[in-house]
Scaffold this motif. Structure first.
Motif, mmCIF file in Angstrom:
data_model
loop_
_atom_site.group_PDB
_atom_site.id
_atom_site.type_symbol
_atom_site.label_atom_id
_atom_site.label_comp_id
_atom_site.label_asym_id
_atom_site.label_seq_id
_atom_site.Cartn_x
_atom_site.Cartn_y
_atom_site.Cartn_z
ATOM 1 N N THR A 97 0.832 -1.189 0.000
ATOM 2 C CA THR A 97 0.000 0.000 0.000
ATOM 3 C C THR A 97 0.872 1.247 0.000
ATOM 4 O OG1 THR A 97 -1.752 1.221 1.149
ATOM 5 C CG2 THR A 97 -0.207 0.012 2.534
ATOM 6 N N CYS A 98 0.456 2.237 -0.784
ATOM 7 C CA CYS A 98 1.157 3.507 -0.876
ATOM 8 C C CYS A 98 0.227 4.504 -1.556
ATOM 9 C CB CYS A 98 2.468 3.372 -1.656
ATOM 10 S SG CYS A 98 2.268 2.856 -3.363
ATOM 11 N N PRO A 99 0.545 5.812 -1.502
ATOM 12 C CA PRO A 99 -0.307 6.785 -2.205
ATOM 13 C C PRO A 99 -0.402 6.467 -3.688
ATOM 14 C CG PRO A 99 1.163 7.905 -0.675
ATOM 15 C CD PRO A 99 1.595 6.468 -0.709
ATOM 16 N N GLU A 100 -1.564 6.708 -4.250
ATOM 17 C CA GLU A 100 -1.837 6.327 -5.639
ATOM 18 C C GLU A 100 -0.821 6.867 -6.641
ATOM 19 O OE1 GLU A 100 -5.585 6.420 -8.817
ATOM 20 O OE2 GLU A 100 -5.839 7.059 -6.741
ATOM 21 N N PRO A 101 -0.383 8.143 -6.557
ATOM 22 C CA PRO A 101 0.576 8.630 -7.562
ATOM 23 C C PRO A 101 1.903 7.878 -7.568
ATOM 24 C CG PRO A 101 -0.429 10.468 -6.388
ATOM 25 C CD PRO A 101 -0.810 9.227 -5.647
ATOM 26 N N ILE A 102 2.272 7.320 -6.412
ATOM 27 C CA ILE A 102 3.550 6.602 -6.320
ATOM 28 C C ILE A 102 3.495 5.301 -7.118
ATOM 29 C CG2 ILE A 102 5.151 5.463 -4.730
ATOM 30 C CD1 ILE A 102 5.191 8.526 -4.648
ATOM 31 N N GLY A 104 2.134 4.706 -10.014
ATOM 32 C CA GLY A 104 2.499 4.971 -11.404
ATOM 33 C C GLY A 104 3.989 5.149 -11.584
ATOM 34 N N ARG A 105 4.623 5.833 -10.640
ATOM 35 C CA ARG A 105 6.061 6.048 -10.736
ATOM 36 C C ARG A 105 6.824 4.728 -10.565
ATOM 37 N NH1 ARG A 105 7.708 11.383 -10.167
ATOM 38 N NH2 ARG A 105 9.653 10.770 -9.145
ATOM 39 N N PRO A 238 3.876 16.999 -2.723
ATOM 40 C CA PRO A 238 5.174 16.333 -2.643
ATOM 41 C C PRO A 238 6.059 16.812 -3.788
ATOM 42 C CG PRO A 238 3.375 14.751 -2.443
ATOM 43 C CD PRO A 238 2.762 16.039 -2.876
ATOM 44 N N ALA A 239 7.293 17.184 -3.476
ATOM 45 C CA ALA A 239 8.182 17.725 -4.503
ATOM 46 C C ALA A 239 8.437 16.716 -5.614
ATOM 47 C CB ALA A 239 9.495 18.168 -3.868
ATOM 48 N N SER A 240 8.471 15.435 -5.279
ATOM 49 C CA SER A 240 8.723 14.417 -6.301
ATOM 50 C C SER A 240 7.634 14.407 -7.362
ATOM 51 C CB SER A 240 8.820 13.034 -5.655
ATOM 52 O OG SER A 240 7.607 12.711 -4.984
ATOM 53 N N LEU A 241 6.416 14.779 -6.981
ATOM 54 C CA LEU A 241 5.296 14.809 -7.925
ATOM 55 C C LEU A 241 5.138 16.186 -8.561
ATOM 56 C CD1 LEU A 241 2.698 12.783 -5.812
ATOM 57 C CD2 LEU A 241 4.277 11.932 -7.545
ATOM 58 N N GLY A 242 5.255 17.230 -7.764
ATOM 59 C CA GLY A 242 5.104 18.578 -8.300
ATOM 60 C C GLY A 242 6.179 18.938 -9.306
ATOM 61 N N ASP A 243 7.431 18.568 -9.023
ATOM 62 C CA ASP A 243 8.531 18.883 -9.935
ATOM 63 C C ASP A 243 8.424 18.112 -11.242
ATOM 64 O OD1 ASP A 243 9.529 20.597 -8.061
ATOM 65 O OD2 ASP A 243 11.162 19.295 -7.395
ATOM 66 N N ALA A 244 7.711 17.001 -11.228
ATOM 67 C CA ALA A 244 7.590 16.175 -12.428
ATOM 68 C C ALA A 244 6.494 16.671 -13.367
ATOM 69 C CB ALA A 244 7.313 14.725 -12.038
ATOM 70 N N GLU A 245 5.699 17.653 -12.920
ATOM 71 C CA GLU A 245 4.612 18.172 -13.741
ATOM 72 C C GLU A 245 5.086 19.408 -14.504
ATOM 73 O OE1 GLU A 245 1.671 16.990 -14.289
ATOM 74 O OE2 GLU A 245 1.669 15.341 -12.847
ATOM 75 N N PRO A 246 5.182 19.351 -15.839
ATOM 76 C CA PRO A 246 5.679 20.492 -16.618
ATOM 77 C C PRO A 246 4.794 21.723 -16.529
ATOM 78 C CG PRO A 246 4.802 18.791 -18.073
ATOM 79 C CD PRO A 246 4.862 18.190 -16.702
ATOM 80 N N ASP A 247 3.522 21.550 -16.189
ATOM 81 C CA ASP A 247 2.599 22.688 -16.114
ATOM 82 C C ASP A 247 2.637 23.391 -14.765
ATOM 83 O OD1 ASP A 247 1.746 22.141 -18.685
ATOM 84 O OD2 ASP A 247 0.089 20.870 -18.016
ATOM 85 N N LEU A 248 3.414 22.849 -13.832
ATOM 86 C CA LEU A 248 3.461 23.430 -12.492
ATOM 87 C C LEU A 248 4.772 24.161 -12.231
ATOM 88 C CD1 LEU A 248 1.835 20.648 -10.255
ATOM 89 C CD2 LEU A 248 0.755 22.610 -11.386
#
Length: 295
Positions: A97-102, A104-105, A238-248
């Motif tokens: 179990t882990c947060p859903e966005p993780i 996919g990564r 989370p920086a790992s997710l926010g930094d990976a989004e080109p629109d952010l």
């Protein structure tokens, strides 16, 4: 002497106060509970409960037996868990179990493929939730967690969890960006809803911008990402997710108050189960790859 299985009916009546409620809790009829409780009293040759207008109450002897019955219940639970562990070993399933966005990564990286190449008879099954699942009840076998927990779990740190404040490029073009944390009350904010009110990000936003009306609330990290990307406001991610989004755009941070450690956790009873031990060993060996996924 008596049927040990009948002790669960005594415990159910003691906990729920009536045979009707006990039956519902056990998924059985009221008559079945009454019959088994009567059989237990007959075998023990002592009354265990008394009928009152408001329900059932334990006799003094019945109350004296409850701690012993609870001990037997706990032992049976441990026995069933051990049998279940063996069955899981045979089926080769490790529930993570882990947060859903993780998820996919992880699946996009080579991590899962490399684990299954090393252990072809084991299979990873993800259990998604932004809330903490109860590993002691078997909701999952292992968990990747980055927040505080009171659970009596064991594990190892595998990465740092860094959070920052983000906004969409469109939001920044129209509204500018905060220069410091104290500027946040002058901006539109997005955050978690009341179901995650105890999340550190919710507590932090409430502290730095207590009187601001949120422009959007969500019950998941993934929902938070979508809300910020929509341009409706700025919010912590989370920086790992926010930094990976080109629109952010990262507008503030990292935020020290939101930093935590990513840990791989399991219940103490599972730590030495072969399939769980194999997963722990692999993750610790692949810590650098894991860091790139989580942090």
């Amino acid at each position: 002497m008596f049927d040990w299985n009948d002790l669960k009916y005594l415990l159910a009546v003691a906990r729920h106060g009536s045979t009707i409620a006990a039956g519902k809790a056990l998924g059985l009829s009221q008559s079945t509970v009454q019959r088994r409780l009567t059989e237990l009293e007959r075998a023990i040759r002592q009354p265990l409960v008394k009928r009152h207008p408001s329900g059932y109450r334990l006799t003094k002897f019945g109350k004296d037996l409850i701690p012993y019955a609870e001990r037997i219940e706990a032992t049976v639970f441990d026995f069933e868990r051990r049998v279940s562990d063996e069955a899981h070993d045979l089926t080769g399933v490790i529930r993570v179990t882990c947060p859903e966005p993780i998820i996919g990564r992880m699946t996009k990286s080579t991590l899962i493929d490399r684990f299954q190449a090393r252990h072809p008879k084991l299979r990873i099954e993800f259990v998604t939730s932004d809330r903490y699942l109860d590993l002691s009840k078997g909701d999952a076998d292992v968990a990747f967690r980055s927040g505080d927990t009171d659970d009596e779990l064991v594990g190892r740190k595998v990465a740092d969890s860094i959070w920052a404040v983000y906004a969409s490029r469109g939001y920044v073009e129209q509204n500018g960006k905060p220069g410091k944390v104290d500027d946040l009350p002058t901006h539109q904010l997005v955050g978690f809803d009341e179901t995650l009110s105890m999340h550190r990000a919710s507590i932090w936003l409430q502290h730095v911008a207590p009187d601001v009306k949120m422009s959007a609330r969500t019950n998941s990290v993934l929902g938070l990402i979508y809300a910020v990307k929509s341009g409706i406001g700025v919010g912590p991610l989370p920086a790992s997710l926010g930094d990976a989004e080109p629109d952010l755009v990262r507008v503030l941070g990292p935020i020290p108050e939101l930093s935590r450690s990513w840990r791989l956790l399991t219940h103490p009873d599972l730590r030495r189960v072969p399939r769980i031990a194999a997963f722990f060993e692999f993750i610790l060996e692949e810590r650098e790859l894991v860091k790139s996924i989580l942090a």
